[in-house]
Motif scaffolding. Structure first.
Motif, PDB file in Angstrom:
ATOM      1  N   ILE A 164       1.051  -1.184  -0.016  1.00  0.00           N
ATOM      2  CA  ILE A 164      -0.015   0.041   0.038  1.00  0.00           C
ATOM      3  C   ILE A 164       1.167   1.337  -0.159  1.00  0.00           C
ATOM      4  CG2 ILE A 164      -1.646   1.330   1.278  1.00  0.00           C
ATOM      5  CD1 ILE A 164      -2.744  -1.193   2.576  1.00  0.00           C
ATOM      6  N   ASP A 165       0.709   2.006  -0.922  1.00  0.00           N
ATOM      7  CA  ASP A 165       1.249   3.345  -1.130  1.00  0.00           C
ATOM      8  C   ASP A 165       0.320   4.470  -0.309  1.00  0.00           C
ATOM      9  OD1 ASP A 165       2.426   5.855  -1.913  1.00  0.00           O
ATOM     10  OD2 ASP A 165       2.757   5.353  -3.918  1.00  0.00           O
ATOM     11  N   ARG A 210      -8.078  -3.180 -10.224  1.00  0.00           N
ATOM     12  CA  ARG A 210      -8.109  -3.110  -8.787  1.00  0.00           C
ATOM     13  C   ARG A 210      -7.588  -4.403  -8.111  1.00  0.00           C
ATOM     14  NH1 ARG A 210     -10.132   0.935 -10.761  1.00  0.00           N
ATOM     15  NH2 ARG A 210     -11.366   2.658  -9.816  1.00  0.00           N
ATOM     16  N   ASN A 266      -0.316   7.287  -2.309  1.00  0.00           N
ATOM     17  CA  ASN A 266      -1.015   7.229  -3.861  1.00  0.00           C
ATOM     18  C   ASN A 266      -2.189   6.639  -4.006  1.00  0.00           C
ATOM     19  OD1 ASN A 266       0.505   9.328  -4.903  1.00  0.00           O
ATOM     20  ND2 ASN A 266       2.258   8.146  -4.738  1.00  0.00           N
ATOM     21  N   ASP A 267      -2.431   5.584  -2.996  1.00  0.00           N
ATOM     22  CA  ASP A 267      -3.343   4.699  -3.028  1.00  0.00           C
ATOM     23  C   ASP A 267      -4.542   4.722  -2.022  1.00  0.00           C
ATOM     24  OD1 ASP A 267      -1.988   2.881  -4.912  1.00  0.00           O
ATOM     25  OD2 ASP A 267      -1.037   1.692  -3.272  1.00  0.00           O
ATOM     26  N   ARG A 268      -5.629   4.443  -2.275  1.00  0.00           N
ATOM     27  CA  ARG A 268      -6.957   4.473  -1.515  1.00  0.00           C
ATOM     28  C   ARG A 268      -7.251   2.821  -1.208  1.00  0.00           C
ATOM     29  NH1 ARG A 268     -12.094   7.350  -3.029  1.00  0.00           N
ATOM     30  NH2 ARG A 268     -12.926   7.421  -0.899  1.00  0.00           N
ATOM     31  N   PRO A 315      -5.413   3.043  -6.967  1.00  0.00           N
ATOM     32  CA  PRO A 315      -4.516   4.008  -7.170  1.00  0.00           C
ATOM     33  C   PRO A 315      -5.204   5.394  -7.053  1.00  0.00           C
ATOM     34  CG  PRO A 315      -4.221   2.395  -9.006  1.00  0.00           C
ATOM     35  CD  PRO A 315      -5.748   2.023  -8.243  1.00  0.00           C
ATOM     36  N   GLU A 316      -4.510   6.424  -6.220  1.00  0.00           N
ATOM     37  CA  GLU A 316      -5.364   7.562  -6.211  1.00  0.00           C
ATOM     38  C   GLU A 316      -5.536   8.458  -7.500  1.00  0.00           C
ATOM     39  OE1 GLU A 316      -7.331  10.344  -4.319  1.00  0.00           O
ATOM     40  OE2 GLU A 316      -6.151   8.858  -3.083  1.00  0.00           O
ATOM     41  N   LEU A 342      -8.046  -1.808  -3.519  1.00  0.00           N
ATOM     42  CA  LEU A 342      -6.838  -1.040  -3.644  1.00  0.00           C
ATOM     43  C   LEU A 342      -6.890  -0.577  -4.766  1.00  0.00           C
ATOM     44  CD1 LEU A 342      -4.250  -0.188  -2.015  1.00  0.00           C
ATOM     45  CD2 LEU A 342      -3.166  -2.141  -3.079  1.00  0.00           C
TER      46      LEU A 342
END
Length: 175
Positions: A93-94, A126, A97-99, A117-118, A115
């Motif tokens: 998990i970044d 996903r 930059n990730d949600r 990406p922003e 997961l």
């Protein structure tokens, strides 16, 4: 894996009812694109539970304990608190930059997330992230319907979600 296969497994007529969800509105509210197989699953099944263990959060359930939008907000706040307090963020998990968008939970306290990406690029596949109550994580490169079918059929390699429930007569129960 597809929603018709999931419907056959759960003995739910397909399609059960025309979609009643304004998916554009849900996407705007969540600031994220909603995977098409999840939309089709909700339009077919509505919100409810698979084998009385995996509870699907649905935008139809406004005000119910398994409402998609309020569940996402609650889990985002909980994760921020945990991570700000020092709980380890998984390497997959970044945080910048990730949600993580919670789309389901289990009777044992695990949460299932997309997961995302922003940048929310519709071409990005996903991933499914699973978090248990102890803060352990697992990641899967499946759609939500493929994830559910693999769990139901005992083909999901997971240490976090119990498969004992999938041994009983399979069911989908709307809430």
């Amino acid at each position: 894996m597809s929603v018709p296969e999931l419907a056959r497994w759960a003995n739910v007529s397909y399609p059960q009812a025309p979609g009643e969800v304004d998916w554009n509105s849900v996407s705007e509210e969540l600031r994220a694109l909603i995977p098409s197989d999840y939309q089709e699953m909700i339009d077919t099944f509505g919100g409810g539970s698979f084998d009385r263990h995996i509870w699907i959060h649905s935008p139809r359930g406004r005000g119910e304990p398994y409402d998609l939008v309020s569940g996402v907000i609650e889990r985002e706040m909980a994760l921020e608190l945990l991570w700000d307090a020092g709980e380890e963020v998984p390497a997959a998990i970044d945080r910048e930059n990730d949600r993580l968008i919670a789309w389901a939970s289990t009777g044992d306290g695990e949460y299932l997330y997309w997961l995302v990406p922003e940048k929310n690029d519709s071409q990005v596949r996903r991933r499914i992230a699973v978090q248990d109550y102890d803060g352990d994580w697992e990641f899967f490169d499946f759609s939500c319907t493929e994830f559910l079918l693999r769990w139901i059929n005992g083909q999901l390699d997971t240490n976090l979600i119990s498969s004992a429930f999938a041994e009983f007569e399979h069911s989908f129960i709307r809430y």
